[in-house]
Design an enzyme around this catalytic site. Sequence first.
Site, PDB file in Angstrom:
ATOM      1  N   CYS A  80      -1.252   9.306   3.703  1.00 11.73           N
ATOM      2  CA  CYS A  80      -1.318   8.911   2.298  1.00 11.73           C
ATOM      3  C   CYS A  80      -2.623   9.404   1.684  1.00 11.73           C
ATOM      4  O   CYS A  80      -2.712   9.625   0.487  1.00 11.73           O
ATOM      5  CB  CYS A  80      -1.204   7.409   2.177  1.00 11.73           C
ATOM      6  SG  CYS A  80      -2.322   6.556   3.277  1.00 11.73           S
ATOM      7  N   GLU A 139       0.865  -1.183   0.000  1.00  9.89           N
ATOM      8  CA  GLU A 139       0.000   0.000   0.000  1.00  9.89           C
ATOM      9  C   GLU A 139       0.894   1.222   0.000  1.00  9.89           C
ATOM     10  O   GLU A 139       1.672   1.420   0.926  1.00  9.89           O
ATOM     11  CB  GLU A 139      -0.905  -0.041   1.221  1.00  9.89           C
ATOM     12  CG  GLU A 139      -1.783  -1.276   1.146  1.00  9.89           C
ATOM     13  CD  GLU A 139      -2.743  -1.374   2.298  1.00  9.89           C
ATOM     14  OE1 GLU A 139      -3.395  -0.367   2.591  1.00  9.89           O
ATOM     15  OE2 GLU A 139      -2.831  -2.451   2.888  1.00  9.89           O
TER      16      GLU A 139
HETATM   17  P1  NAD Z   1       9.097   4.333   3.678  1.00 15.27           P
HETATM   18  O1  NAD Z   1       8.860   3.641   2.385  1.00 15.27           O
HETATM   19  O2  NAD Z   1      10.261   5.229   3.783  1.00 15.27           O
HETATM   20  O3  NAD Z   1       9.259   3.266   4.861  1.00 15.27           O
HETATM   21  C1  NAD Z   1       8.269   2.298   5.135  1.00 15.27           C
HETATM   22  C2  NAD Z   1       8.937   1.101   5.793  1.00 15.27           C
HETATM   23  O4  NAD Z   1       9.803   0.469   4.834  1.00 15.27           O
HETATM   24  C3  NAD Z   1       9.816   1.452   6.992  1.00 15.27           C
HETATM   25  O5  NAD Z   1       9.666   0.469   7.985  1.00 15.27           O
HETATM   26  C4  NAD Z   1      11.218   1.394   6.405  1.00 15.27           C
HETATM   27  O6  NAD Z   1      12.208   1.108   7.359  1.00 15.27           O
HETATM   28  C5  NAD Z   1      11.086   0.255   5.413  1.00 15.27           C
HETATM   29  N1  NAD Z   1      12.071   0.236   4.342  1.00 15.27           N
HETATM   30  C6  NAD Z   1      12.772   1.272   3.820  1.00 15.27           C
HETATM   31  N2  NAD Z   1      13.585   0.835   2.840  1.00 15.27           N
HETATM   32  C7  NAD Z   1      13.387  -0.496   2.719  1.00 15.27           C
HETATM   33  C8  NAD Z   1      13.903  -1.505   1.861  1.00 15.27           C
HETATM   34  N3  NAD Z   1      14.817  -1.230   0.931  1.00 15.27           N
HETATM   35  N4  NAD Z   1      13.460  -2.767   2.001  1.00 15.27           N
HETATM   36  C9  NAD Z   1      12.520  -3.073   2.926  1.00 15.27           C
HETATM   37  N5  NAD Z   1      12.006  -2.171   3.774  1.00 15.27           N
HETATM   38  C10 NAD Z   1      12.408  -0.884   3.666  1.00 15.27           C
HETATM   39  O7  NAD Z   1       7.731   5.104   4.033  1.00 15.27           O
HETATM   40  P2  NAD Z   1       7.425   6.035   5.293  1.00 15.27           P
HETATM   41  O8  NAD Z   1       8.181   7.309   5.146  1.00 15.27           O
HETATM   42  O9  NAD Z   1       7.553   5.276   6.557  1.00 15.27           O
HETATM   43  O10 NAD Z   1       5.860   6.306   5.102  1.00 15.27           O
HETATM   44  C11 NAD Z   1       5.367   7.293   4.255  1.00 15.27           C
HETATM   45  C12 NAD Z   1       4.870   6.690   2.950  1.00 15.27           C
HETATM   46  O11 NAD Z   1       3.918   5.680   3.240  1.00 15.27           O
HETATM   47  C13 NAD Z   1       4.131   7.697   2.076  1.00 15.27           C
HETATM   48  O12 NAD Z   1       4.506   7.504   0.733  1.00 15.27           O
HETATM   49  C14 NAD Z   1       2.662   7.333   2.286  1.00 15.27           C
HETATM   50  O13 NAD Z   1       1.821   7.720   1.227  1.00 15.27           O
HETATM   51  C15 NAD Z   1       2.750   5.854   2.442  1.00 15.27           C
HETATM   52  N6  NAD Z   1       1.590   5.334   3.156  1.00 15.27           N
HETATM   53  C16 NAD Z   1       0.628   4.657   2.459  1.00 15.27           C
HETATM   54  C17 NAD Z   1      -0.506   4.184   3.108  1.00 15.27           C
HETATM   55  C18 NAD Z   1      -1.588   3.434   2.367  1.00 15.27           C
HETATM   56  O14 NAD Z   1      -2.436   2.830   3.012  1.00 15.27           O
HETATM   57  N7  NAD Z   1      -1.595   3.431   1.049  1.00 15.27           N
HETATM   58  C19 NAD Z   1      -0.658   4.401   4.483  1.00 15.27           C
HETATM   59  C20 NAD Z   1       0.341   5.089   5.168  1.00 15.27           C
HETATM   60  C21 NAD Z   1       1.467   5.541   4.493  1.00 15.27           C
END
Ligand code: NAD
Length: 533
Positions: free
Chosen positions: A325, A291
Amino acid sequence: MNEESVFQNEPLKDFSIQTNRSTLRAALADLDNRIRAGGLTASPIINGHEERVGSPISAFDPSAHSVRIGEVYYASRELASRALSSCSLGFRAWRATPPQQRASTTRKLAALLRQHSPFLTALIIREAGKTWREADADVAEAIDFCEFYASEMLRLGEPYRTQHVLGEDNFYLYQPRGVVAVIAPWNFPLAIACGMTVAALVSGNTVVLKPSEQTSLIAYEFARLVFEAGFPAATFAFLPGRGEDIGRFMVEAPETAMIVFTGSRPVGLEIIKSAATIAPGQKGIKRVVAELGGKNAIIIDEDADFDDAIRGVLQAAFGFAGQKCSACSRLIIVGGAYEEFLKRLASATADLIIGPASDPASFYGPVIDRESFERILGVIQDARSLHVLVQAPIPEEVGSSGWYVPATIFRDTPLEHPIWRDEIFGPVLACARARTFEEALDMANECEYALTGGVFSRNPQHLAMARSNFEVGNLYINRSITGALVCRQPFGGFKFSGVGSKAGGRDYLLQFMEPRTITENTMRRGFTPDLQS
Ligand code: NAD
C-alpha cells in the site's frame, strides 16, 4: 523516558552472514520436503479446536504455480456463527484478566514468532512470493507489533487520576469493546494479521480472525502460535474463508463490536457502510478501523542526489513487485532533472533481476496470483497508447512458471489517465514532469489517497514546503517510502487511504477500548458496617 525511546525493533537478518543464509536455506529445504510429502493444511479453529467441513481449497506457490503447497479448509457460516458465540462468551473472563497478564502472554507470542522465524519466513516466501528480505521483514514486524502493543497496554492499563480536588476522586480508564472481527490482506500476511489481532487481544477484546484467501497457510501457523502462547481458547478464533462470504458474515453479525480491516478501498467502504446497519440483537454502534490503499508519489527535485533517489525509487516502486500500500506508483520530476533522471532510472530498471522468491538474487518475485497477474498486465495493455520508458525483461527460464510481471515505467503520463489516478498494486510506475517544486507538490496532492509520499531534494525551502503541505500520512525525505517500522514510523493515511489511528503508534490501542471516567464523592457521611465482608 518515553516508550518510543526505549522500544527496540526486532533486528532484520543480514543475509550476507553465512549462518543466516544457511538457516533460511535449511528452513526452505524442510518446507519443500513437507510440500513434497503432501503439503500443509489449514483449518478453522474455534474454541481451541480444529474444525473441518467440506473439501479443502488448494494453495499454490506464485513463483512456480504448478507447485501445490497445501490445502485450506474454509469455514462455513455455521462455524463462523459458533466462533462468534464462543468469543462472545470468552469476553467476560478475558476483559477481567489483568493487563499485565495479557501483555505477558503477548510477549510470549513474540518469543514464539522469534523462535519459529526461519519456518515462517520460508512459508511467506513460498505462499506469498516475498523475497528473503521482504519475508524476513514481515516476521520482524509481527514480532514488533507484539512487543510494542504489550508495552503500550502496560502504559494504558492503569487508571489515572484526572485532577486532584478535595472530597472527590476522579479516575480515567479504558475498557475493551468486545468481539473484534479482524479481516486481513495477503500482502503482509503475517505482520498485518498479527498486528491487528494482538492489538485487540492485549487490550482485552476477543478476536475472530479472517485471513486473506491467498495466505491462509501462514495465518494458520500464526493462529496456532496464538494458542501456544497461552491465550485462552475462547479469546481467539481462526476462520479462513472467502471475503464475500465469511468476511461479510462477520461484519454483519450482531456479536461483532468492532471491525478492524486492512485491504482495498471498495471492500473497506462496503464494510463501513454495512457496519452502520443495525443487526437484530446488536448491543452498540460498531467501530470500524479501515486501512486502505494508496497512490503514492515521490518528487525528485532538480538538485536531488540521483544515486540515492534511483535506489529509493526502485525499492519503493518494485520491491515485492509493487504490491505494498506504501509503494511508489507516481514519480514527479522537477524541471531540468526530468530527462537525465529518467535515462538513469530506465537503465537501472532494465537491470533488475526478476525471479523466484526463494532465489536470494531476485530483486522481486511474482505477483500473488493469476487474477492479479492478468489484471496488472491488462492495465499495462490498456495504457499501450502512452509512452513506455522501459519494461524490465522477465528471464525466459522463469517466465511461464510463475506469475511474473515486468517492471514497467511510463513517461509523460497524462494526469487524468487511470495509470496516474488508480491504485494498480503491481510493478508499474507512472512518471510526469513538473515545471516547479510547487507544481510538483500540487500534482502529488491532486490525489484521492493520502498514504505515503517522498521527496528527494537538497533545498531546505522545498523540504519545509513538503513538510507542511505534502498531504500524506507518512512523509519520507531523501529515502525510500516503504518499510515503515513499528513505533519509529507509525503507519497509516487519510482521505481514501483509510480511517483510524496509525498502526504501530501510540494512539492505535485506544481504538480498541472505550474510555470511561469514574467519579466518587469521598465526603459521604457515615458507612454501613453490616455490609463489610
Ligand atoms: P481485499 O480488499 O481484496 O481483501 C482484504 C480482506 O478482505 C481479505 O481477507 C478478503 O477476503 C476480505 N474481503 C473481501 N471482500 C469482503 C467483504 N465483502 N466483506 C468482508 N471482507 C471481505 O484486499 P487485498 O487484495 O487482500 O489487499 C490489497 C489491498 O490492501 C490494497 O488496496 C492495499 O493498498 C491495501 N493495503 C493497505 C494497507 C494499509 O495499511 N493502508 C496495508 C496493506 C494493504
